[in-house]
Motif scaffolding. Structure first.
Motif, PDB file in Angstrom:
ATOM      1  N   ASP A 105      41.557  49.391  37.020  1.00  0.00           N
ATOM      2  CA  ASP A 105      42.594  49.295  38.064  1.00  0.00           C
ATOM      3  C   ASP A 105      43.776  49.894  37.924  1.00  0.00           C
ATOM      4  O   ASP A 105      44.381  49.692  36.781  1.00  0.00           O
ATOM      5  CB  ASP A 105      42.644  47.754  38.627  1.00  0.00           C
ATOM      6  CG  ASP A 105      43.810  47.594  39.505  1.00  0.00           C
ATOM      7  OD1 ASP A 105      44.834  47.786  39.544  1.00  0.00           O
ATOM      8  OD2 ASP A 105      43.442  47.328  40.702  1.00  0.00           O
ATOM      9  N   ALA A 106      43.980  50.903  38.599  1.00  0.00           N
ATOM     10  CA  ALA A 106      45.143  51.967  38.381  1.00  0.00           C
ATOM     11  C   ALA A 106      46.516  51.193  38.021  1.00  0.00           C
ATOM     12  O   ALA A 106      47.305  51.682  37.006  1.00  0.00           O
ATOM     13  CB  ALA A 106      45.101  53.290  39.113  1.00  0.00           C
ATOM     14  N   GLN A 107      46.593  50.390  39.027  1.00  0.00           N
ATOM     15  CA  GLN A 107      48.011  49.770  38.915  1.00  0.00           C
ATOM     16  C   GLN A 107      47.979  48.762  37.762  1.00  0.00           C
ATOM     17  O   GLN A 107      49.057  48.578  37.168  1.00  0.00           O
ATOM     18  CB  GLN A 107      48.495  48.975  40.198  1.00  0.00           C
ATOM     19  CG  GLN A 107      49.599  48.528  40.627  1.00  0.00           C
ATOM     20  CD  GLN A 107      50.267  48.000  41.752  1.00  0.00           C
ATOM     21  OE1 GLN A 107      49.196  47.958  42.799  1.00  0.00           O
ATOM     22  NE2 GLN A 107      51.210  47.477  42.028  1.00  0.00           N
ATOM     23  N   SER A 141      44.230  39.324  35.084  1.00  0.00           N
ATOM     24  CA  SER A 141      44.897  40.494  34.773  1.00  0.00           C
ATOM     25  C   SER A 141      43.936  41.391  33.675  1.00  0.00           C
ATOM     26  O   SER A 141      43.880  42.523  33.682  1.00  0.00           O
ATOM     27  CB  SER A 141      46.266  40.307  34.218  1.00  0.00           C
ATOM     28  OG  SER A 141      46.216  39.546  33.053  1.00  0.00           O
ATOM     29  N   ALA A 201      48.688  50.671  34.455  1.00  0.00           N
ATOM     30  CA  ALA A 201      49.961  51.198  34.631  1.00  0.00           C
ATOM     31  C   ALA A 201      50.788  50.136  34.111  1.00  0.00           C
ATOM     32  O   ALA A 201      51.760  50.162  33.416  1.00  0.00           O
ATOM     33  CB  ALA A 201      50.455  51.835  35.916  1.00  0.00           C
ATOM     34  N   GLN A 202      50.815  48.796  34.355  1.00  0.00           N
ATOM     35  CA  GLN A 202      51.728  47.904  34.118  1.00  0.00           C
ATOM     36  C   GLN A 202      51.292  47.371  32.498  1.00  0.00           C
ATOM     37  O   GLN A 202      52.234  47.307  31.904  1.00  0.00           O
ATOM     38  CB  GLN A 202      51.341  46.335  35.046  1.00  0.00           C
ATOM     39  CG  GLN A 202      51.728  46.557  36.400  1.00  0.00           C
ATOM     40  CD  GLN A 202      53.260  46.643  36.641  1.00  0.00           C
ATOM     41  OE1 GLN A 202      53.996  45.808  35.941  1.00  0.00           O
ATOM     42  NE2 GLN A 202      53.669  47.619  37.219  1.00  0.00           N
ATOM     43  N   TRP A 232      46.004  41.596  45.458  1.00  0.00           N
ATOM     44  CA  TRP A 232      46.227  42.382  44.430  1.00  0.00           C
ATOM     45  C   TRP A 232      46.900  41.331  43.476  1.00  0.00           C
ATOM     46  O   TRP A 232      46.508  41.291  42.061  1.00  0.00           O
ATOM     47  CB  TRP A 232      46.735  43.866  44.453  1.00  0.00           C
ATOM     48  CG  TRP A 232      46.739  44.469  43.130  1.00  0.00           C
ATOM     49  CD1 TRP A 232      45.754  45.237  42.713  1.00  0.00           C
ATOM     50  CD2 TRP A 232      47.719  44.278  42.146  1.00  0.00           C
ATOM     51  NE1 TRP A 232      46.032  45.724  41.607  1.00  0.00           N
ATOM     52  CE2 TRP A 232      47.152  45.039  40.989  1.00  0.00           C
ATOM     53  CE3 TRP A 232      48.782  43.663  41.923  1.00  0.00           C
ATOM     54  CZ2 TRP A 232      47.962  45.268  39.793  1.00  0.00           C
ATOM     55  CZ3 TRP A 232      49.369  43.676  40.873  1.00  0.00           C
ATOM     56  CH2 TRP A 232      49.173  44.388  39.727  1.00  0.00           C
ATOM     57  N   TRP A 280      45.833  39.835  40.075  1.00  0.00           N
ATOM     58  CA  TRP A 280      46.617  39.938  38.858  1.00  0.00           C
ATOM     59  C   TRP A 280      47.113  38.959  38.027  1.00  0.00           C
ATOM     60  O   TRP A 280      46.891  38.725  36.833  1.00  0.00           O
ATOM     61  CB  TRP A 280      47.880  40.914  39.244  1.00  0.00           C
ATOM     62  CG  TRP A 280      48.695  41.339  38.066  1.00  0.00           C
ATOM     63  CD1 TRP A 280      50.055  40.679  37.776  1.00  0.00           C
ATOM     64  CD2 TRP A 280      48.560  41.949  36.922  1.00  0.00           C
ATOM     65  NE1 TRP A 280      50.634  41.215  36.415  1.00  0.00           N
ATOM     66  CE2 TRP A 280      49.775  41.994  36.034  1.00  0.00           C
ATOM     67  CE3 TRP A 280      47.419  42.868  36.620  1.00  0.00           C
ATOM     68  CZ2 TRP A 280      49.767  42.761  34.777  1.00  0.00           C
ATOM     69  CZ3 TRP A 280      47.645  43.690  35.492  1.00  0.00           C
ATOM     70  CH2 TRP A 280      48.649  43.448  34.675  1.00  0.00           C
TER      71      TRP A 280
END
Length: 56
Positions: free
Chosen positions: A19-21, A11, A24-25, A3, A7
């Motif tokens: 992509d959830a993460q 990204s 969120a970032q 991941w 990223w």
């Protein structure tokens, strides 16, 4: 670790794919667009990550 590599290299594509993460970032740090670093080798990314883990 996979991941992290994705990223660093893609990204924007991760955010656009939902992509959830990644989303969120982006939500936390928007509207800053993160620079993509394709010239970095995976070994360099691993070294940076190791350094970050030691700095905790």
């Amino acid at each position: 670790m996979e991941w992290i590599y994705t990223w660093i290299y893609k990204s924007t594509a991760m955010i656009q794919s939902g992509d959830a993460q990644a989303v969120a970032q982006y939500t936390v740090y928007k509207p800053s667009n993160r620079k993509v670093f394709p010239p970095l080798l995976t070994e360099e990314v691993a070294a940076i990550r190791s350094w970050m883990e030691l700095a905790k």
